[in-house]
Design a protein around this motif. Structure first.
Motif, PDB file in Angstrom:
ATOM      1  N   HIS A 152       0.842  -1.209   0.000  1.00  0.00           N
ATOM      2  CA  HIS A 152       0.000   0.000   0.000  1.00  0.00           C
ATOM      3  C   HIS A 152       0.876   1.257   0.000  1.00  0.00           C
ATOM      4  CE1 HIS A 152      -2.828   2.656   2.731  1.00  0.00           C
ATOM      5  NE2 HIS A 152      -2.677   3.166   1.543  1.00  0.00           N
ATOM      6  N   CYS A 154       0.728   5.473  -0.039  1.00  0.00           N
ATOM      7  CA  CYS A 154      -0.287   6.455   0.370  1.00  0.00           C
ATOM      8  C   CYS A 154      -0.046   7.835  -0.240  1.00  0.00           C
ATOM      9  CB  CYS A 154      -0.363   6.541   1.884  1.00  0.00           C
ATOM     10  SG  CYS A 154       1.055   7.265   2.693  1.00  0.00           S
ATOM     11  N   VAL A 155      -1.122   8.567  -0.356  1.00  0.00           N
ATOM     12  CA  VAL A 155      -1.121   9.951  -0.821  1.00  0.00           C
ATOM     13  C   VAL A 155      -0.207  10.121  -2.049  1.00  0.00           C
ATOM     14  CG1 VAL A 155      -1.174  12.358  -0.050  1.00  0.00           C
ATOM     15  CG2 VAL A 155      -1.336  10.552   1.640  1.00  0.00           C
ATOM     16  N   LEU A 195      -6.901   1.828  -7.021  1.00  0.00           N
ATOM     17  CA  LEU A 195      -6.708   3.193  -6.554  1.00  0.00           C
ATOM     18  C   LEU A 195      -7.957   3.714  -5.886  1.00  0.00           C
ATOM     19  CD1 LEU A 195      -4.628   3.073  -9.137  1.00  0.00           C
ATOM     20  CD2 LEU A 195      -4.569   5.523  -8.694  1.00  0.00           C
ATOM     21  N   ARG A 196      -7.728   4.406  -4.799  1.00  0.00           N
ATOM     22  CA  ARG A 196      -8.809   5.136  -4.163  1.00  0.00           C
ATOM     23  C   ARG A 196      -8.438   6.607  -4.339  1.00  0.00           C
ATOM     24  NH1 ARG A 196     -11.964   8.426  -1.909  1.00  0.00           N
ATOM     25  NH2 ARG A 196     -12.765   8.146   0.189  1.00  0.00           N
ATOM     26  N   ASP A 197      -9.093   7.258  -5.317  1.00  0.00           N
ATOM     27  CA  ASP A 197      -8.737   8.641  -5.661  1.00  0.00           C
ATOM     28  C   ASP A 197      -9.466   9.646  -4.783  1.00  0.00           C
ATOM     29  OD1 ASP A 197      -7.457   7.373  -7.730  1.00  0.00           O
ATOM     30  OD2 ASP A 197      -8.943   7.912  -9.255  1.00  0.00           O
ATOM     31  N   TYR A 198      -8.844  10.763  -4.542  1.00  0.00           N
ATOM     32  CA  TYR A 198      -9.532  11.822  -3.791  1.00  0.00           C
ATOM     33  C   TYR A 198      -8.921  13.185  -4.099  1.00  0.00           C
ATOM     34  CZ  TYR A 198      -5.575  10.447  -0.820  1.00  0.00           C
ATOM     35  OH  TYR A 198      -4.340  10.096  -0.366  1.00  0.00           O
ATOM     36  N   LYS A 199      -9.676  14.189  -3.740  1.00  0.00           N
ATOM     37  CA  LYS A 199      -9.201  15.570  -3.852  1.00  0.00           C
ATOM     38  C   LYS A 199      -8.255  15.845  -2.695  1.00  0.00           C
ATOM     39  CE  LYS A 199     -12.285  17.561  -6.863  1.00  0.00           C
ATOM     40  NZ  LYS A 199     -11.633  17.920  -8.125  1.00  0.00           N
ATOM     41  N   THR A 200      -7.360  16.781  -2.914  1.00  0.00           N
ATOM     42  CA  THR A 200      -6.526  17.209  -1.790  1.00  0.00           C
ATOM     43  C   THR A 200      -6.899  18.643  -1.415  1.00  0.00           C
ATOM     44  OG1 THR A 200      -4.804  17.930  -3.324  1.00  0.00           O
ATOM     45  CG2 THR A 200      -4.608  15.707  -2.423  1.00  0.00           C
ATOM     46  N   VAL A 201      -6.499  19.045  -0.210  1.00  0.00           N
ATOM     47  CA  VAL A 201      -6.957  20.348   0.292  1.00  0.00           C
ATOM     48  C   VAL A 201      -6.462  21.526  -0.539  1.00  0.00           C
ATOM     49  CG1 VAL A 201      -7.371  19.668   2.684  1.00  0.00           C
ATOM     50  CG2 VAL A 201      -5.079  20.369   1.982  1.00  0.00           C
ATOM     51  N   GLU A 208      -4.767   6.672  -2.741  1.00  0.00           N
ATOM     52  CA  GLU A 208      -4.202   5.540  -2.015  1.00  0.00           C
ATOM     53  C   GLU A 208      -4.099   4.426  -3.057  1.00  0.00           C
ATOM     54  OE1 GLU A 208      -3.537   5.807   1.598  1.00  0.00           O
ATOM     55  OE2 GLU A 208      -3.768   7.793   0.697  1.00  0.00           O
ATOM     56  N   THR A 210      -3.115   0.432  -3.860  1.00  0.00           N
ATOM     57  CA  THR A 210      -2.723  -0.886  -3.354  1.00  0.00           C
ATOM     58  C   THR A 210      -2.349  -1.809  -4.506  1.00  0.00           C
ATOM     59  OG1 THR A 210      -5.043  -1.469  -3.273  1.00  0.00           O
ATOM     60  CG2 THR A 210      -3.992  -0.990  -1.177  1.00  0.00           C
ATOM     61  N   MET A 356       0.728  22.783   2.062  1.00  0.00           N
ATOM     62  CA  MET A 356       0.967  21.417   1.577  1.00  0.00           C
ATOM     63  C   MET A 356       2.401  21.246   1.096  1.00  0.00           C
ATOM     64  SD  MET A 356      -1.600  19.663   2.313  1.00  0.00           S
ATOM     65  CE  MET A 356      -1.921  20.734   3.711  1.00  0.00           C
TER      66      MET A 356
ATOM     67  N   TYR B 347      -0.668  12.496   5.482  1.00  0.00           N
ATOM     68  CA  TYR B 347      -2.133  12.515   5.456  1.00  0.00           C
ATOM     69  C   TYR B 347      -2.724  13.895   5.725  1.00  0.00           C
ATOM     70  CZ  TYR B 347      -2.633   7.585   4.488  1.00  0.00           C
ATOM     71  OH  TYR B 347      -2.612   6.366   3.873  1.00  0.00           O
ATOM     72  N   SER B 349      -2.885  16.038   3.433  1.00  0.00           N
ATOM     73  CA  SER B 349      -3.474  16.606   2.214  1.00  0.00           C
ATOM     74  C   SER B 349      -4.833  16.070   1.749  1.00  0.00           C
ATOM     75  CB  SER B 349      -2.448  16.589   1.074  1.00  0.00           C
ATOM     76  OG  SER B 349      -2.287  15.304   0.581  1.00  0.00           O
ATOM     77  N   TYR B 351      -8.546  15.662   1.114  1.00  0.00           N
ATOM     78  CA  TYR B 351      -9.687  16.517   1.449  1.00  0.00           C
ATOM     79  C   TYR B 351     -10.932  15.652   1.432  1.00  0.00           C
ATOM     80  CZ  TYR B 351     -13.024  20.392   1.104  1.00  0.00           C
ATOM     81  OH  TYR B 351     -14.041  21.270   1.329  1.00  0.00           O
ATOM     82  N   TYR B 364     -10.777  -1.094  -1.312  1.00  0.00           N
ATOM     83  CA  TYR B 364      -9.907   0.068  -1.316  1.00  0.00           C
ATOM     84  C   TYR B 364      -9.407   0.363   0.085  1.00  0.00           C
ATOM     85  CZ  TYR B 364     -11.899   0.674  -5.903  1.00  0.00           C
ATOM     86  OH  TYR B 364     -12.279   0.480  -7.190  1.00  0.00           O
TER      87      TYR B 364
END
Ligand SMILES: Cc1cc2nc3c(=O)[nH]c(=O)nc-3n(C[C@H](O)[C@H](O)[C@H](O)COP(=O)(O)OP(=O)(O)OC[C@H]3O[C@@H](n4cnc5c(N)ncnc54)[C@H](O)[C@@H]3O)c2cc1C
Lengths: 375, 406
Positions: A152, A154-155, A195-201, A208, A210, A356, B347, B349, B351, B364
């Motif tokens: 795994h 991360c980010v 992949l677990r996709d996401y927005k960042t701040v 993420e 795996t 960031m 972690y 970042s 959102y 996931y």
């Protein structure tokens, strides 16, 4: 000694500035972030057409054959525009690895990066590893001519947009050994990659990732098996140098915006910029910025020096940039009062990006230690 | 001078702890920012915030700082201190301060009998949600320059103007509002304190989204809003005196010592769970030192607050030195949020909202440990604390002028 830019370098800067002027005002950026993709494929194509995706690559590989100073110029301008598109991830970091890859790997991949066909992301961090590049549990075991990848990461910045990943994995040794780390080129669509996709701040995207028994041909290893650590450190230092440049771009916008705001915002019958305590704060912001510019030039000029000198330069620059990012980001918000807290004004967005950059590839504490151990 | 808790204080602590344990349950999300987790509707959010308020109302413990005759509680400062600590430790929902901490004491000090009756009752029961209409686009730090105008026409004021940064006005039933009733003399001399029903025609509330993605503040536009003259508090043009009285109260509440203590212990838990070069981050000497320094600073603030409270309980009401509590309290809160962000490393970042993370599917990985959720947003959001309630620059100006005589 000379800190001036050549005519060619100034031209490069102008090209980027006019690209950003035409395509990247604050509202367009917002629309890009809110779009389905979260980045602009059109912009990416334009960057390719302008040749920017080929900046650090040799002419033989189809690039512009530029050095760190040119990359610094691009990153700085992108920092001013808060560009979302994963330039550093693809061109500086993954491009940095590929530039040093085998002839056949360069031939296979670089033209796709330079033409804008492919976006790449570097999967290195792991939940337990924090900023330590050798704390790696993701494992690649060899069976005949194939590796099987598990674990795994991360980010992984930019991964949602990527077609290919470069993954650091352990092929031998203990969890934090520098020996026994290898780099693999992994197709994102390969079986076993999720992949677990996401927005960042800061408006970008990450994943993420795996790996479950992902089969990788041994021709996809970059460099020698188990010997990737030094290369990773080198390329991460180059990435840090580019991030520093991005940061000074963002800082300059914040400083200008703050000075401008304090000249025009009136309270108690006068521009708030007349209050000495705010003047001193803005002077401190300005000094932090100048110190950051110095460190950014320094690290970019020292990237080709011997390893110890280079590591020291990168860590020193990152410490300065982390501290300045925090001070300038927080101060800009403070001096804008309530307006600084709004999503509507650009100030908060620069503040978030700078926050960031502080953590990316190691925060101030991490690099203070690295600096001290390289001294 | 002593620091002992008496036996009855200890018993009180036990009683309070029991009460909280038996009566408080965490609403579906915590804090004032839950609306950004869009699965929660605005009504549910309001309900969630008011739940604890209503529980305390039933118990009669809602307003420890009000005189008993108006529905307050006869607690010593030690008991109030214990109460704050226990609430913070249990992480109870913060009470909305606009009615309880701000307007209540104003009405008790300046209101007429009729106002004392309906305003205080509505605050206590939770029926009336109040918001604070002070700031305007052109009048922030320089509040006295406010321009929202109230003209007396018969038995009404006609109010026209534009308020901004009005916290949680989207839920408010009422707004206490500073308005200009005269332009003669110094700007401070022409201000009045009005109570405005948010349902009155001519009021328009527009959201402002903040950097953390939350909807907490608003703009309030007022166009020919009719306000009955009996909604004037005190006399016409004495609003500035009332406003200053209110800001004094706002400042003491803002130190947030008990909640900061809790936040530091949370920070330590996180830093113990996070790894740095194979060891818990908390044992890293440089990180450890930063947390420890913060803890020492918080202890100093705690005793400064206790000294202020002790003085207050002898009737020496909060002087300008209460600005110390606001400055130090908010600086510490900000620093805690900063170190917590630092603690969670990479972690920082993502959102995400707590609800969306869990429902993604079992194939996931989860995005970071639970404790990393919302940490960055909190760090961004906490920047507001040195801006609102009189910015920290303005508080320093106050100390310089009023305490040091500069
Ligand atoms: C999240 C949030 C919630 C809020 N909630 C409410 C609310 O519910 N009701 C309400 O009425 N208001 C509310 N406010 C408004 C708040 O009180 C104002 O933002 C504050 O008074 C500052 O005013 P301003 O934003 O106009 O900044 P400005 O007054 O323009 O200040 C800008 C900068 O200049 C500095 N400055 C100004 N004057 C001086 C001086 N003389 N010396 C040195 N420095 C100076 C300030 O410290 C600040 O750094 C809220 C604000 C925020 C951010």
């Amino acid at each position: 000694m000379d800190f001036s830019f050549s005519e060619e370098q100034t031209l490069l800067r102008n090209t980027i500035q006019s690209f950003l002027q035409d395509n990247y005002d604050f509202d367009s950026r917002k629309a890009i972030i809110q779009s389905e993709d979260g980045m602009s494929k059109e912009n990416w194509q334009q960057l390719a057409e302008l040749g920017l995706l080929g900046v650090p690559f040799s002419e033989a590989d189809g690039g512009l054959d530029f050095g760190p100073v040119e990359t610094m110029i691009v990153a700085e301008e992108f920092g001013k525009g808060l560009v979302i598109e994963p330039y550093i991830q693809t061109v500086v970091t993954c491009g940095g690895f590929l530039r040093r890859a085998s002839e056949s790997q360069r031939q296979e991949h670089l033209s796709k990066i330079i033409s804008g066909e492919e976006i790449w992301a570097f999967a290195h961090a792991e939940p337990q590893g924090r900023f330590n590049l050798s704390d790696i549990k993701v494992n690649a075991s060899k069976n005949n001519d194939e590796y099987s990848l598990n674990g795994h990461k991360c980010v992984v910045s930019g991964a949602p947009w990527a077609q290919k990943l470069i993954v650091s994995a352990r092929t031998s040794g203990d969890q934090s050994d520098k020996d026994g780390i290898s780099l693999f080129i992994v197709d994102k669509s390969a079986e076993g990659v999720s992949l677990r996709d996401y927005k960042t701040v800061d408006g970008s995207m990450a994943s993420e990732v795996t790996f479950e028994n992902v089969k990788i041909d041994s021709s996809s290893i970059i460099g020698e098996e188990g010997k990737a650590y030094d290369l990773i450190e080198l390329v991460v230092d180059e990435t840090i140098a580019a991030l520093c440049a991005e940061a000074i771009g963002a800082m300059s916008v914040l400083n200008d915006a703050t000075v401008e705001y304090c000249k025009t915002r009136k309270q108690f019958g006068q521009p708030i910029g007349k209050f000495q305590v705010l003047q001193h704060r803005m002077v401190d912001m300005f000094m932090q910025y100048e110190q950051s510019v110095s460190m950014t030039y320094m690290v970019n000029l020292k990237l080709s020096e011997d390893e110890l000198e280079r590591r020291k330069a990168a860590s020193g620059a990152k410490v300065q940039i982390c501290n300045a990012s925090k001070f300038i980001g927080q101060s800009a918000v403070q001096l804008h009062g309530g307006m600084g807290m709004t999503d509507e004004l650009n100030v908060g967005h620069y503040f978030k990006r700078l926050a960031m950059i502080e953590t990316q590839f190691g925060n101030a504490d991490h690099h203070l230690k690295k600096y001290s151990s390289a001294s | 001078m002593d620091l002992e808790f008496t036996k009855s204080d200890q018993e009180f602590r036990e009683e309070v702890r029991q009460f909280i344990a038996n009566n408080f349950s965490q609403p579906n999300a915590s804090g004032q920012n839950i609306e950004k987790y869009h699965e929660v509707t605005s009504d549910q959010m309001k309900e969630g915030i008011l739940e604890w308020h209503k529980t305390l109302y039933k118990k009669g413990w809602l307003a420890p700082h009000w005189p008993e005759e108006y529905g307050g509680v006869d607690w010593s400062i030690t008991q109030r201190y214990i109460w704050d600590q226990e609430c913070a430790n249990a992480g109870t929902t913060p009470l909305i301060p606009f009615g309880l901490t701000m307007l209540g004491p104003v009405i008790i000090a300046y209101g007429n009998d009729h106002q004392k009756d309906w305003v205080l009752k509505g605050i206590l029961s939770g029926e009336d949600w109040w918001c604070q209409g002070y700031s305007e686009p052109g009048a922030g730090s320089d509040l006295a320059s406010l321009r929202t105008k109230a003209e007396k026409v018969g038995d009404h004021y006609i109010v026209n103007g534009h308020k901004i940064w009005t916290t949680l006005a989207q839920y408010a039933d009422w707004m206490f509002c500073l308005v200009r009733t005269s332009s003669d003399g110094k700007p401070q001399e022409g201000i009045s304190f009005l109570l405005i029903d948010m349902k009155t025609p001519g009021i328009d509330v527009k959201p402002i989204i903040t950097v953390d993605g939350g909807h907490e503040v608003n703009e309030v536009f007022l166009e020919d809003v009719k306000v009955p003259v009996e909604n004037l508090v005190g006399e016409e043009n004495m609003g500035w005196t009332i406003a200053k009285f209110l800001l004094g109260n706002e400042r003491t509440g803002i130190a947030g010592v008990a909640r900061s203590k809790k936040a530091i212990s949370r920070l330590k838990e996180i830093a113990n769970a996070e790894y740095n070069d194979g060891k818990p981050l908390m044992v890293d000497p440089s990180f450890n030192q930063k947390v420890t320094e913060l803890e020492v600073e918080l202890t100093a603030l705690e005793y400064t607050e206790l000294r202020t409270l002790a003085k207050e309980s002898k009737g020496e009401g909060p002087g300008a030195e209460s600005s110390i509590l606001k400055i130090k309290g908010t600086e510490i809160q900000q620093k805690i949020s900063e170190l917590t962000l630092e603690a969670i490393g990479n972690y920082a970042s993502p959102y995400l909202t707590p609800l969306s993370v869990r429902s993604f599917g079992s194939n996931y990985p989860e995005v970071g440990p639970d404790y990393s959720q919302g940490v960055a947003q909190n760090y961004f959001g906490m920047r507001k604390t040195s801006i609102y309630g009189g910015s920290n620059e303005i508080q320093r100006n106050i100390i310089a002028k009023m305490v040091l005589g500069l």
